[in-house]
Design a protein around this motif. Structure first.
Motif, PDB file in Angstrom:
ATOM      1  N   ASN A  56       1.033  -1.148   0.163  1.00 25.45           N
ATOM      2  CA  ASN A  56       0.104   0.026   0.124  1.00 25.45           C
ATOM      3  C   ASN A  56       0.843   1.462   0.185  1.00 25.45           C
ATOM      4  O   ASN A  56       0.583   2.192   0.664  1.00 25.45           O
ATOM      5  N   GLN A  57       2.016   1.234  -0.817  1.00 27.09           N
ATOM      6  CA  GLN A  57       2.889   2.396  -0.784  1.00 27.09           C
ATOM      7  C   GLN A  57       3.185   2.499  -2.206  1.00 27.09           C
ATOM      8  O   GLN A  57       4.281   3.296  -2.429  1.00 27.09           O
ATOM      9  N   ALA A  58       2.390   2.517  -3.267  1.00 25.84           N
ATOM     10  CA  ALA A  58       2.527   2.945  -4.502  1.00 25.84           C
ATOM     11  C   ALA A  58       2.528   4.306  -4.728  1.00 25.84           C
ATOM     12  O   ALA A  58       1.750   4.964  -4.381  1.00 25.84           O
ATOM     13  N   SER A  59       3.652   4.788  -4.996  1.00 24.68           N
ATOM     14  CA  SER A  59       4.250   6.063  -5.525  1.00 24.68           C
ATOM     15  C   SER A  59       4.805   5.999  -6.712  1.00 24.68           C
ATOM     16  O   SER A  59       5.876   5.436  -6.767  1.00 24.68           O
ATOM     17  N   PHE A  60       4.702   6.659  -7.650  1.00 31.60           N
ATOM     18  CA  PHE A  60       5.620   6.755  -9.230  1.00 31.60           C
ATOM     19  C   PHE A  60       6.698   7.376  -8.711  1.00 31.60           C
ATOM     20  O   PHE A  60       7.736   6.862  -9.204  1.00 31.60           O
ATOM     21  N   LYS A  61       6.862   8.464  -7.978  1.00 30.78           N
ATOM     22  CA  LYS A  61       8.128   9.016  -7.608  1.00 30.78           C
ATOM     23  C   LYS A  61       8.988   7.978  -7.082  1.00 30.78           C
ATOM     24  O   LYS A  61      10.254   7.912  -7.332  1.00 30.78           O
ATOM     25  N   ARG A  62       8.579   7.510  -6.203  1.00 30.91           N
ATOM     26  CA  ARG A  62       9.451   6.418  -5.208  1.00 30.91           C
ATOM     27  C   ARG A  62       9.750   5.210  -6.082  1.00 30.91           C
ATOM     28  O   ARG A  62      10.846   4.771  -5.920  1.00 30.91           O
ATOM     29  N   LEU A  63       8.915   4.735  -6.949  1.00 30.18           N
ATOM     30  CA  LEU A  63       9.245   3.695  -7.670  1.00 30.18           C
ATOM     31  C   LEU A  63      10.400   4.113  -8.803  1.00 30.18           C
ATOM     32  O   LEU A  63      11.202   3.197  -8.902  1.00 30.18           O
ATOM     33  N   MET A  64      10.227   5.143  -9.308  1.00 33.32           N
ATOM     34  CA  MET A  64      11.439   5.742 -10.060  1.00 33.32           C
ATOM     35  C   MET A  64      12.597   5.745  -9.442  1.00 33.32           C
ATOM     36  O   MET A  64      13.651   5.448 -10.026  1.00 33.32           O
ATOM     37  N   LYS A  65      12.755   6.147  -8.297  1.00 36.89           N
ATOM     38  CA  LYS A  65      13.751   6.443  -7.467  1.00 36.89           C
ATOM     39  C   LYS A  65      14.473   5.057  -7.192  1.00 36.89           C
ATOM     40  O   LYS A  65      15.587   4.734  -7.248  1.00 36.89           O
ATOM     41  N   GLU A  66      13.717   4.099  -6.671  1.00 29.87           N
ATOM     42  CA  GLU A  66      14.174   3.031  -6.279  1.00 29.87           C
ATOM     43  C   GLU A  66      14.518   1.910  -7.413  1.00 29.87           C
ATOM     44  O   GLU A  66      15.731   1.402  -7.350  1.00 29.87           O
ATOM     45  N   SER A  67      14.171   1.766  -8.726  1.00 30.87           N
ATOM     46  CA  SER A  67      14.225   1.457  -9.804  1.00 30.87           C
ATOM     47  C   SER A  67      15.878   1.999 -10.313  1.00 30.87           C
ATOM     48  O   SER A  67      16.694   1.249 -10.866  1.00 30.87           O
ATOM     49  N   TRP A  68      15.719   3.366 -10.077  1.00 30.48           N
ATOM     50  CA  TRP A  68      16.950   3.938 -10.531  1.00 30.48           C
ATOM     51  C   TRP A  68      18.246   3.675  -9.828  1.00 30.48           C
ATOM     52  O   TRP A  68      19.408   3.511 -10.096  1.00 30.48           O
ATOM     53  N   ILE A  69      18.029   3.402  -8.256  1.00 30.78           N
ATOM     54  CA  ILE A  69      19.038   2.819  -7.595  1.00 30.78           C
ATOM     55  C   ILE A  69      19.439   1.568  -7.954  1.00 30.78           C
ATOM     56  O   ILE A  69      20.551   1.311  -7.964  1.00 30.78           O
ATOM     57  N   ALA A  70      18.418   0.896  -8.325  1.00 29.35           N
ATOM     58  CA  ALA A  70      18.879  -0.722  -8.565  1.00 29.35           C
ATOM     59  C   ALA A  70      19.847  -0.556  -9.759  1.00 29.35           C
ATOM     60  O   ALA A  70      20.683  -1.426 -10.009  1.00 29.35           O
ATOM     61  N   ILE A  71      19.367   0.482 -11.064  1.00 41.33           N
ATOM     62  CA  ILE A  71      20.375   0.576 -12.077  1.00 41.33           C
ATOM     63  C   ILE A  71      21.809   0.902 -11.644  1.00 41.33           C
ATOM     64  O   ILE A  71      22.953   0.428 -12.365  1.00 41.33           O
ATOM     65  N   GLN A  72      21.826   1.937 -10.811  1.00 42.09           N
ATOM     66  CA  GLN A  72      23.221   2.202 -10.099  1.00 42.09           C
ATOM     67  C   GLN A  72      24.035   1.138  -9.500  1.00 42.09           C
ATOM     68  O   GLN A  72      25.264   1.354  -9.517  1.00 42.09           O
ATOM     69  N   ASN A  73      23.334   0.337  -8.906  1.00 38.69           N
ATOM     70  CA  ASN A  73      24.273  -0.689  -8.310  1.00 38.69           C
ATOM     71  C   ASN A  73      24.704  -1.668  -9.316  1.00 38.69           C
ATOM     72  O   ASN A  73      25.335  -2.683  -8.818  1.00 38.69           O
ATOM     73  N   ILE A  74      24.403  -1.709 -10.398  1.00 39.91           N
ATOM     74  CA  ILE A  74      25.136  -2.554 -11.573  1.00 39.91           C
ATOM     75  C   ILE A  74      26.410  -2.128 -11.808  1.00 39.91           C
ATOM     76  O   ILE A  74      26.774  -1.044 -12.010  1.00 39.91           O
ATOM     77  N   ARG A  75      27.458  -3.116 -11.691  1.00 39.68           N
ATOM     78  CA  ARG A  75      28.975  -2.824 -11.740  1.00 39.68           C
ATOM     79  C   ARG A  75      29.105  -3.182 -13.189  1.00 39.68           C
ATOM     80  O   ARG A  75      28.513  -4.132 -13.684  1.00 39.68           O
ATOM     81  N   PRO A  76      30.011  -2.334 -13.808  1.00 41.15           N
ATOM     82  CA  PRO A  76      30.406  -2.737 -15.266  1.00 41.15           C
ATOM     83  C   PRO A  76      30.942  -3.956 -15.199  1.00 41.15           C
ATOM     84  O   PRO A  76      30.517  -4.779 -16.569  1.00 41.15           O
TER      85      PRO A  76
END
Length: 595
Positions: free
Chosen positions: A104-124
C-alpha cells in the motif's frame, strides 16, 4: 493440490485488492516500450548502420563489419549495453512496483527512485555475466518476467524448422532446451535477489542455485503450471462466450450487430490484457514467495499516491480509444488488401519435387501469383534451378552445382515427397513458366565460388525477359541485390532478411522477411517508402491471418491450398463473429490494446 490452490487464491486476492495499481504498472511499462524504448532502439540501430554505410547486418557481412567498421561495432556494443540496462530496469520496475503496491505504498516518484538505484548498483564487470544469464535462461525466465521488449528477442522460426528436419540437430535442440529449462528454474531468483537485496550478479546466481536445491524449485513450478492451465482455460472459455454471443448478434438487422461487434472485440482486447496482467502478477508472487526475507518496507504504511501516474492513465485511455477506432475499421473491412500468393520452391502441399518443372505445373493449377524458385551458377557459368548447395539430399550425388556442368546437372533425377523429376536448367524452367503465363520470384543463390561476372551475365541473359514477364528477383546476399539494381535499375529486386534488426532502408524494391520477427512497424515503414514486404515461410493458417492483419503484401508458403482458403476465410467473411475469431487467432492478445 489444495495448498497450491489456496496459495493461488491468496495471490489472486492480493491482485484484486490492488487491481487498478497493477493495471497502471503493467500498462505503463507496455506503453513505455511501445512508444519509447522499442522505437528508440530501432532508430539507433538504423542510424548507426547508415552512418557506417551498412544497410543491414547479415551473416555475410559480419566479418567485414568487425574488421573494417570499428566505430559501427563500438556503437552497436554501446547500444547492447544500454539495451541490457533497460531490460534490467524493467525487471526492477516491475518487481519493486509489486512490492510497493502490496505494501500500500504505491508512488510513481518512489518507484522511479528505487528502480534508478537498482540500475546504479550494477557494476560494469557484471554486464558480461548478465548478458550470458539472459541468453541462457531467457526462454524460461521470459515466461515469468515478460515484457514487450523481451518479446522482441527471439530465435527465428526457420532455424527451428531447419533443426527439426535432422535427427542429430533435433536431439541437440532438445538437449539444449532441457539444459536452459533447468538453468531457468534454478536461477529464477537471480533477478529478485539482485533487485530486492542488491546482491551482485555472481552472488545472486549462487544464492538462487542454493535456494532451489533439493527440489525446492518444484513448489513454484507446480504453481506456475496450474496458473498456466487456469489462464488458458479461462481465456478459451471467454473467447468461446464472445464468439457465441456475437453469432447471435449477427442475426439482428441493421447496425446493431456492427455496434455490438465493436464492443465485443474491444472487450476481447481489454479482458485479454487484464488476464495477462493478472497472470503476470500472480507469477511474480509465486517466484518471490521463495524469498523468506521478502517484505514491502520498514516504513509505516500509508495511502497510495497516484499523482505521478496521471500521464500514464491518460496515455492508456488514449491507447484504448485508438484500439476502438482500429476495431471499427477492422470490422468494417477497410484497408484490407488481398496479399499476393507465392509458392515456396514451386511446390504446394508436397505435390512434387521442389524447383522442378512437373511440380511447378501442378502448383500453377492453384493459381499462385508467383512461383518462388532458386538458381545456382554451374561449373560452366550457366544457371540451374536448385536450392541446396549440395546435391546429395535430392539427387544422391555429393557434389555442388559449381562442380558440375549444366549438362551433367540436368541429367540427374531429384527425389522428394514420393515424387521424382529431372533437375531443370533456368532456361527450361523459364520457358515452361512463360508457356503457363506463370510469374516467378527468382532467388539468386550466391556462394564464394561464384564467378566474378555471374550477376552481369545473369542480367545480360535474362534481365529484359524477367522484366517483360513481370517476374521478381530476390536474394539473401545484399551485395547481389545492390549489384543487380546497379546493372539494371528497372529490374525489381527484393532483399531477403532472416531477422528484423532495424527499419527498412536500402536500394531494394522490397523485402522478403522471415515471419517470426516481422512486425507491423517494419511493414508500415516499408510501405511509406513504396516498398513491398513478403513474409516467408508461412505454413500455419493462424500465422497467415496475422500477416494479413499486419498488411503484408505477399505470403510465401509451402501450403498454397491452405493459404488460398485462409485468404478466402479472412477476406471474404461477412460474419462479424468470424472476424472477431480471426482477430483472436491472428493477433497475440497478450498485447490486446496494441494496434
Amino acid at each position: 493440490m489444495k495448498v497450491i490452490w489456496r496459495n493461488l487464491c491468496q495471490y489472486s486476492k492480493n491482485f484484486w485488492q490492488h487491481w487498478i495499481s497493477f493495471i497502471i504498472l503493467f500498462v505503463g511499462m507496455d506503453l513505455a516500450n511501445q512508444l519509447i524504448f522499442i522505437p528508440l532502439f530501432r532508430l539507433a540501430t538504423t542510424y548507426i548502420l547508415q552512418a557506417g554505410g551498412i544497410p543491414f547486418i547479415s551473416y555475410q557481412n559480419i566479418g567485414i563489419l568487425v574488421t573494417q567498421h570499428t566505430m559501427v561495432v563500438i556503437g552497436l556494443l554501446i547500444e547492447l549495453v544500454l539495451l541490457l540496462l533497460v531490460i534490467y530496469w524493467q525487471f526492477a520496475f516491475l518487481l519493486l512496483g509489486l512490492r510497493l503496491i502490496l505494501g500500500n505504498q504505491a508512488s510513481f516518484k518512489r518507484l522511479m527512485k528505487e528502480s534508478w538505484i537498482a540500475i546504479q548498483n550494477i557494476r560494469p564487470g557484471s554486464l558480461p555475466l548478465m548478458l550470458l544469464y539472459f541468453i541462457l535462461v531467457l526462454p524460461f525466465v521470459d515466461l515469468v518476467f515478460r515484457t514487450p521488449l523481451l518479446s522482441k528477442v527471439q530465435i527465428p522460426e526457420f532455424i527451428f524448422d531447419f533443426m527439426t528436419r535432422n535427427n542429430m540437430l533435433l536431439a541437440g535442440l532438445i538437449v539444449f532446451y532441457v539444459i536452459i529449462t533447468i538453468l531457468g528454474i534454478r536461477l529464477i531468483l537471480t533477478l529478485p535477489l539482485m533487485i530486492y537485496q542488491r546482491r551482485r550478479t555472481r552472488d545472486a546466481l549462487v544464492r538462487s542455485w542454493q535456494l532451489t536445491r533439493k527440489l525446492e524449485w518444484w513448489q513454484y513450478v507446480k504453481r506456475l503450471i496450474v496458473l498456466g492451465v487456469v489462464t488458458t482455460i479461462s481465456l478459451g472459455l471467454f473467447y468461446l462466450l464472445i464468439f457465441g454471443l456475437q453469432t447471435l448478434m449477427d442475426l439482428f438487422p441493421g447496425k446493431f450487430a456492427f455496434v455490438m461487434a465493436i464492443f465485443n472485440l474491444t472487450l476481447v482486447q481489454v479482458i485479454s490484457e487484464l488476464l495477462t496482467i493478472w497472470t503476470g502478477t500472480i507469477a511474480l508472487q509465486i517466484v518471490i514467495s521463495l524469498l523468506d526475507d521478502f517484505s514491502t518496507s520498514d516504513e509505516q504504511v500509508r495511502k497510495s499516491s497516484w499523482h505521478g501516474w496521471t500521464a500514464i492513465a491518460l496515455l492508456a485511455v488514449f491507447a484504448g480509444s485508438l484500439a476502438v477506432v482500429n476495431n471499427y475499421y477492422y470490422l468494417k473491412g477497410s484497408g484490407l488488401t488481398r496479399p499476393v500468393t507465392i509458392s515456396h520452391r514451386g511446390v504446394a502441399e508436397e505435390n512434387g519435387v521442389q524447383n522442378t518443372i512437373p511440380a511447378m505445373k501442378k502448383t500453377h493449377r492453384l493459381h499462385p501469383t508467383y512461383v518462388e524458385m532458386d538458381i545456382h551458377e554451374t561449373k560452366d557459368h550457366k544457371f540451374v534451378v536448385l536450392h541446396d548447395e549440395n546435391l546429395k539430399k535430392l539427387a544422391g550425388v555429393n557434389k555442388t552445382p559449381h562442380e558440375l556442368t549444366l549438362a551433367q546437372l540436368t541429367r540427374l533425377t531429384a527425389h522428394e515427397n514420393g515424387h521424382h523429376a529431372k533437375i531443370a536448367s533456368f532456361d527450361q524452367y523459364l520457358n515452361a513458366a512463360e508457356k503457363l503465363h506463370q510469374k516467378l520470384l527468382i532467388e539468386v543463390k550466391t556462394t564464394p565460388t561464384d564467378s566474378k561476372g555471374m550477376l552481369k551475365r545473369f542480367n545480360r541473359q535474362y534481365g529484359k525477359r524477367i522484366i517483360k514477364d513481370h517476374d521478381l528477383v530476390h536474394s539473401l546476399d545484399y551485395r547481389a541485390v545492390a549489384r543487380l539494381k546497379q546493372l539494371n535499375p528497372k529490374l525489381k529486386v527484393l532483399y531477403i532478411q532472416p531477422y528484423n534488426f532495424s527499419y527498412p532502408k536500402s536500394v531494394a524494391d522490397g523485402y522478403s522477411m522471415e515471419y517470426s520477427t516481422l512486425n507491423f512497424e517494419f511493414i508500415q515503414q516499408a510501405h511509406r517508402q513504396k516498398d513491398v514486404v513478403y513474409s516467408w515461410t508461412v505454413n500455419d493458417s493462424n500465422v497467415m491471418k496475422q500477416m494479413m492483419y499486419n498488411h503484408v503484401n505477399g505470403i510465401i508458403t509451402d501450403n498454397l491450398g491452405e493459404l488460398n482458403s485462409t485468404i478466402k476465410d479472412y477476406m471474404g467473411s461477412k460474419s462479424y463473429a468470424n472476424r472477431i475469431l480471426n482477430f483472436i487467432l491472428a493477433v497475440p492478445t497478450s498485447g490486446g490494446l496494441e494496434p
